[in-house]
Design an enzyme around this catalytic site. Sequence first.
Site, short mmCIF file in Angstrom:
data_model
loop_
_atom_site.label_atom_id
_atom_site.label_comp_id
_atom_site.label_asym_id
_atom_site.label_seq_id
_atom_site.Cartn_x
_atom_site.Cartn_y
_atom_site.Cartn_z
N SER A 113 0.76 -1.26 0.00
CA SER A 113 0.17 0.06 -0.20
C SER A 113 0.78 1.51 0.17
CB SER A 113 -0.96 0.14 1.30
OG SER A 113 -1.91 1.10 1.23
N ASP A 162 -2.56 6.38 -3.42
CA ASP A 162 -1.49 5.83 -2.68
C ASP A 162 -0.85 4.73 -3.93
OD1 ASP A 162 -3.48 3.99 -2.61
OD2 ASP A 162 -2.83 3.34 -0.40
N ASP A 196 -1.17 1.47 -3.95
CA ASP A 196 -1.71 0.48 -4.38
C ASP A 196 -3.33 0.74 -4.80
OD1 ASP A 196 -2.93 0.46 -1.88
OD2 ASP A 196 -3.39 -1.32 -1.93
N ASP A 204 -6.10 2.29 -3.25
CA ASP A 204 -7.08 2.19 -2.58
C ASP A 204 -7.44 3.47 -1.64
OD1 ASP A 204 -5.45 1.77 -0.44
OD2 ASP A 204 -5.96 -0.27 0.10
#
EC number: 5.4.2.10
Length: 447
Positions: free
Chosen positions: A104, A243, A245, A247
């Site tokens: 992430s 960000d 990833d 999400d």
Amino acid sequence: MGDRKYFGTDGIRGRVGEFPISADFMLRLGAAAGRVLAGEGREHAVVVIGKDTRISGYMFESALEAGLVAAGADVRMLGPMPTPAVAYLTRSLRADAGIVISASHNPHHDNGIKFFSAQGEKLPDAVEAAIEAEIDKPFRTVSSERLGKAQRVDDALARYAEFCKTTVPEDFSLAGMRLVVDCAHGATYQVAPRVFEELGAVVDTLGVEPDGLNINNGVGSTHPEALMARVRDTGADLGIAFDGDGDRVLMVDGRGQLVDGDGLIYLLARDWQASGRLAGPVVGTLMTNYAMERGLAGHGIGFIRARVGDRFVHRGLVENGGVLGGEASGHLLCLDRASTGDALVSALQVLESLRRQGRSLEQALSDYQPLPQQTVNVRIAAGAKPLDQPAVQAARDEAEKALSGRGRLVLRASGTEPVVRVTVEADDAALMRQVLDRLADVVRAAT
């Protein structure tokens, strides 16, 4: 989830090369998941695998693929894709589960694994527990005729881009809008600019040149300063920061001011209430700014606080019939449009609201003023439990007295990093800072 050996609040995460974020563990994890999923459904379970842009993703992708195939599962490889895209494609491809290789918002030297169910939601706790129970069993390979197969999904990005556009009305257009889009050198670097451009926006980009090592490095939702400066310098209408990833999403208004997840949720809640789209209460977390809770109450909108983590926000929404929730960090859940927190879908919901109302982001949030709030992350040694120390508990009691009637505090151990997060909120910035510094110093001394 305190009895878990490997899974934390958001999957399995750590430093690359250090157990369990190692190739040998991922091989066993893939095999364990394959055996559990085969027991859950058909003989050849189908598992999709996506990843962000970290260089270590190649290694872990191969290890998971080998383990899954050895257990008799078929694998569909998506390549670099946002986490919520993997959730969507797990459903779209009728797979039994999805796996995301990502840490992430963390730097490149970290990585992690998270799973999605066939419904594109976080894997049920019982299935995670079953996978954990299988990991430490001896590695075994099914007979040759039962081995799984692996193949690439060549149109994965196009499938996801089209899905994102279906979450706004057919006549929705961004024509004439100038956006700066920061993709954090991460998983949205291809799909996000494409979607906004196809909807008519003029798009200026940041963080779209991943090299495997620069993910989240000085860009993205964890480092929005570059985006804020670019919006101010270019006179763009709005900035959007994802960000690594994909999400989390934050926005920057036309003045170059940052709007966090709380502000975006407040904007959507007000708009959806007026349009009749809002159902149930809004769900935030222990970290949600009190100004949002107070503002929603003033408009007759229910609000519930859940534990920190989008899995707990999701659970609170489902249990209470809600459709909107999230965290200040930018995890937004719009459950009437996506099964999990999807930054690109959430950004489109905000843009659709603004375009329909004919308002700028700053105009739409003119009545929202968050209380001064700040978090200090105190790094701790493995196994340390400073929150159990009498000195920390006494300092917490003292801080709560100082904040009585004027603010609140949250002390919690992170579920994704070896840190204790010290958060203080108050109606006066000086008081907030004084209490925060004192409390953080005591926690630091107890580690």
